[in-house]
Every structure is written in structure tokens, then in C-alpha cells.
Design an enzyme around this catalytic site. Structure first.
Site, PDB file in Angstrom:
ATOM      1  N   ASP A  81       0.978  -1.106   0.060  1.00 23.83           N
ATOM      2  CA  ASP A  81      -0.246  -0.183   0.039  1.00 23.83           C
ATOM      3  C   ASP A  81       0.945   1.240   0.022  1.00 23.83           C
ATOM      4  O   ASP A  81       2.064   1.086  -0.419  1.00 23.83           O
ATOM      5  CB  ASP A  81      -0.885   0.090   1.145  1.00 23.83           C
ATOM      6  CG  ASP A  81      -2.436   0.818   1.000  1.00 23.83           C
ATOM      7  OD1 ASP A  81      -2.187   1.806   0.568  1.00 23.83           O
ATOM      8  OD2 ASP A  81      -3.228   0.176   1.124  1.00 23.83           O
ATOM      9  N   HIS A  92       1.216   1.729  -3.351  1.00 25.00           N
ATOM     10  CA  HIS A  92       0.110   2.649  -4.029  1.00 25.00           C
ATOM     11  C   HIS A  92       0.602   4.185  -4.234  1.00 25.00           C
ATOM     12  O   HIS A  92       0.138   4.796  -5.047  1.00 25.00           O
ATOM     13  CB  HIS A  92      -1.207   2.646  -3.119  1.00 25.00           C
ATOM     14  CG  HIS A  92      -1.935   1.077  -3.257  1.00 25.00           C
ATOM     15  ND1 HIS A  92      -2.992   0.949  -2.576  1.00 25.00           N
ATOM     16  CD2 HIS A  92      -1.324   0.042  -3.869  1.00 25.00           C
ATOM     17  CE1 HIS A  92      -3.176  -0.078  -2.688  1.00 25.00           C
ATOM     18  NE2 HIS A  92      -2.540  -0.894  -3.518  1.00 25.00           N
TER      19      HIS A  92
END
Length: 480
Positions: free
Chosen positions: A301, A335
């Protein structure tokens, strides 16, 4: 066929349609290059960053050690060392502080709770291997999960209202998150390699928790008999003078490093390697004076995400994330590289990032701000310089339509985002900027930015201005 409005936008950008690949969205107001006001302010801005670093209060520990093996600890990969570590921490704190030392070996353990003046130190070859059975993280403690307070599972390493604490050394913190342990509680996930269990799914706890927060239910009443919210790895909560240095953190159940409502935090030389769902590397929330330097992030992430609380709960505490310096870090998979949001209802200000390197075919975004009109929050005075990017999908993302989108009455505001001395080798898009018509994005300055190759300029929607100086895309100068 290109309509006249889009053709005018192209002419302003000074690029042909074939050079863009994607036209600016409606609502973007494009302005010519302005005088280099940012350049004249550059040194003052970065003096602020130096001042933040100089004002951070440092940890300091007495020169005495408390080896966990003196309290019955065994690094045989079989013994439960939870109690031995707790006893060593208690003895160290009672003596006025020092180091609780974990020597070479695999030491299995449940939750570790730090006390003031204790440095949990992992020697080279030491592995703290954490159990994956949730019972090892009870009783419940005051914690924050995705920006909302509750009484939940203890983080794997936790401190509450302590001061002068540290986790240091050359050892490994192993969370043992996997496709069969912890991570399946995420439920549906784009990269899930597990069958979705309709019972053990975080949505059954996440949804009622968020509803409680919106209704103003007291935190001590936000408890769940069936809790499927994975705990973060390291969470100092309302702590002062925190150091996390040198260790490698692997396979976290959830966010890796998550200081909350804390001051004077240093995260230095840490390797964050975890590719599970929500494996954010370092997520300071509502903290003041934080230095993140010389770290490696290879995550599932966001690499670094700065936060300040979600929706009503963030506004209840009303504590921004502020005075943050990120420097000399490496971002690989993730991300986003440097991210603000999405739990940003308390706002963010005075954020600096410099001398960072980002590069991965699976790094989605370099600079990312994510919020919406349910979150709200003022994000201001964000500066980045001397950033080198190899491969990334999107270079700049400011998205006011994240998650709930424009469905609330708390307008987000982004002001004074400065970027200078950035080089990007390869990107799919340069921009994904989406503001609201009634709350546009403003104050974005780009100075000396070189995008060697990008497939698309990208999306610019409801952006009042972007000031540019010495900005090139695919070898051609652009002024936006």
C-alpha cells in the site's frame, strides 16, 4: 473529433493532441507560466525543514542492558517469550530505563507494551516473531484504526502515553501476515489469494465502528466481541520522544509504523517490507515534529501516508499532522510514495520531502493527496525537492473524489504545494488532479521538473492554477 474547448486547452499547453494521449477534463483553468516566486522562497522553505529537525527532542537512555534471556526468554523458535519480554521491560523501567536486549535467535511473542525510558533493542540475527492468533493481542487497548478511535486489538508493539521510548537494532520484526493469517480479514482485495470468508471479514467490524464514530459514541463503548480489524505493527499512542531505528519490519497484519497523537518522532534506517493489504510503511497520524529518513519502503500500500483522523472522529480530536520532514528514503512497490490522506479530517501542514528515490513498475503514484467532501481538511504548505523517480504510473495525484467522493459538506482544501528539482524517467501519466468546481485545487508550483517520458499529460479538473518554471515533458517545455 476534438471540440473547440479542448483544442483551446491544447493550444494553451503548447502540445499537440498526439503528444498528450488524454485531454484535460472540463473545469481546468490553465494559466501561463508565472514569475518564479517560488524560486525566491526556496531557501526560506527548506530552512523551515531544518528548523523542524533541530527542534525535535531526542531520546536518551541509561547505559544498562536487560537481556530477555535473563528473564527466561529463549530464542529457540518454540518458546512463548511474551512474559519474559514483559518482565524485562518492567525491570528496565523500574531501574530508570535502559535497553531491553533481544539477542540472536527466533523469539516468539505476543503483544509487547513499551514503557517510558525503555529501548527495545534487537541485535544482529535477532528475530521477534509475532503470533497470528488474535487472542495474543487482548485485552483490548485504546487504539486508532483507519483514523477512528476504539478499544481494539493491541498493536504488536504498543505504547500508550509513554515518553522516551525506542525500538532499535539490526534485527527483524516478523509479523507473519500471509494469505492464510491476518490478511484474509481484509475480505475482498484486488490481489487477494484467499477465498473470501463471509464471517471473518473486516467489513463486519469496520462498518459499525465508523457508524459509532459518526453518532458520537464514546470511545470506551466502541468495543466488539467479534473484531476483524487487523492490528498495526508498531503504534506509539500519545507518546513523546519516540525512536524507531535500524530494524527490518516484515509481513505486517496492517500498517507497519503508526505513531498516533505523538510528538518528536524519529523513524530512521528502517526497512519496511510487506506486501499484504493495507501494508502502509509509515503512517504518522495527528503527530507533531516527525523525521522519517534513510528508510526503505517496499509495500502493498502507501509507502508513507500522513494522516489526521477520519470524518467526525478526526474533527472531534481536531489535531493536524504537522511539521514533518521526509528525507533520503527509497520507495519501491506501493500505492504511493509520499502520500497525504485519506484520513485527513484534522488537516496537514508544513510537510517537507527531499532527496528521495522512487522506482518500481508497481509503484502507482509518486506524490498523492487523497480526500473528499466527507473527510474535508485543510492541507497546506507541502514542499518536495530533489526527487528522482525511475518508473511510476502517475507522478502527481490530487483526488477530491476518493472513496465517498463528493457526498458531504466538508470541503477539502489544498494550498501551497511546491515541487522543485524532480526528474522522472518513465511515467504513464503526469497528472491526475480532480478538484471540485466549488472547491478547486490551487497553489501548485512546479520548478525545474523534467519528465523524460510520459504516455499522457493526464487529467486536470477544477484546478485554478499551476505555476511552472523550467518544466519539460517528453523533451518539450510546457507551461500550464
Amino acid at each position: 473529433m476534438i471540440d473547440s474547448k479542448k483544442r483551446d486547452s491544447l493550444r494553451t499547453l503548447g502540445l499537440s493532441s498526439c503528444a498528450l494521449g488524454l485531454l484535460p477534463a472540463a473545469g481546468c483553468q490553465l494559466s501561463p507560466s508565472a514569475a518564479p516566486a517560488y524560486a525566491s522562497q526556496d531557501e526560506d522553505l527548506w530552512q523551515q525543514a531544518d528548523d523542524i529537525i533541530n527542534n525535535i527532542a531526542h531520546t536518551e537512555f541509561p547505559d544498562r542492558d536487560f537481556p530477555v534471556t535473563d528473564f527466561g526468554g529463549r530464542g529457540d523458535g518454540e518458546t512463548d517469550n511474551t512474559e519474559a519480554i514483559a518482565q524485562a521491560i518492567a525491570a528496565c523501567a523500574a531501574a530508570g530505563g535502559g535497553r531491553v536486549v533481544v539477542p540472536e535467535g527466533q523469539f516468539n511473542t505476543g503483544a509487547i507494551h513499551l514503557k517510558s525510558n525503555v529501548n527495545l533493542h534487537l541485535e544482529q540475527g535477532a528475530v521477534l516473531s509475532f503470533y497470528t492468533d488474535a487472542k495474543h493481542y487482548l485485552p483490548s487497548v485504546m487504539t486508532r484504526w483507519e483514523g477512528v478511535e476504539l478499544m481494539g486489538y493491541s498493536p504488536l508493539i504498543y505504547a500508550f502515553e509513554q515518553e522516551n521510548i525506542a525500538v532499535t537494532g539490526r534485527g527483524v520484526l516478523e509479523g507473519n501476515g500471509s494469505n492464510t493469517r491476518w490478511w484474509p480479514w481484509k475480505g475482498r482485495w484486488s490481489r487477494a489469494q484467499w477465498p473470501v470468508d463471509e464471517v471473518e471479514d473486516q467489513k463486519h467490524t469496520r462498518t459499525p465502528l465508523f457508524e459509532m464514530a459518526e453518532k458520537g459514541v464514546p470511545v470506551e463503548e466502541r468495543t466488539f466481541d467479534e473484531n476483524y480489524l487487523r492490528p498495526p505493527f508498531i503504534q506509539p499512542y500519545r507518546c513523546n520522544r519516540v525512536l524507531i531505528e535500524g530494524v527490518t519490519i516484515r509481513n505486517s497484519p496492517f500498517w507497519l509504523i503508526n505513531p498516533v497523537l505523538s510528538e518528536d518522532v524519529i523513524v530512521r534506517g528502517v526497512r519496511c517490507v510487506s506486501h499484504g493489504p493495507n501494508s502502509d510503511g509509515c503512517d504518522p497520524e495527528s503527530c507533531n515534529r516527525v523525521l522519517i529518513e534513510k528508510c526503505l519502503f517496499d509495500t502493498g500500500d502507501d509507502c508513507i501516508a500522513l494522516k489526521s483522523g477520519r470524518n467526525a472522529d478526526g474533527r472531534r480530536l481536531a489535531t493536524p499532522i504537522q511539521n514533518i520532514v521526509i528525507q533520503d528514503c527509497e520507495m519501491r512497490a506501493g500505492h504511493g510514495g509520499v502520500v497525504i490522506g485519506s484520513e485527513i479530517s484534522g488537516g496537514a501542514r508544513n510537510v517537507f520531502a527531499r532527496r528521495c528515490h522512487m522506482d518500481s513498475p508497481v509503484l502507482d503514484r509518486a506524490v498523492r493527496i487523497k480526500t473528499n467532501s466527507v473527510r474535508g481538511g485543510l492541507i497546506e504548505n507541502v514542499s518536495l525537492r530533489d526527487i528522482v523517480i525511475g518508473q511510476v504510473k502517475d507522478v502527481f495525484v490530487i483526488n477530491f473524489y476518493y472513496e465517498e467522493g463528493d457526498s458531504g459538506n466538508h470541503l477539502p482544501e489544498v494550498k501551497n504545494l511546491h515541487v522543485s528539482n524532480m526528474v522522472v524517467d518513465q511515467a504513464e501519466r503526469v497528472f491526475y488532479l480532480r478538484g471540485f468546481e466549488r472547491a478547486p485545487i490551487s497553489g501548485l508550483t512546479l520548478h525545474n521538473v523534467t519528465i523524460k517520458h510520459a504516455d499522457e499529460l493526464g487529467v486536470l479538473e477544477n484546478v485554478t492554477s499551476i505555476e511552472t518554471e523550467s518544466v519539460t515533458l517528453n523533451g518539450e517545455p510546457i507551461a500550464i
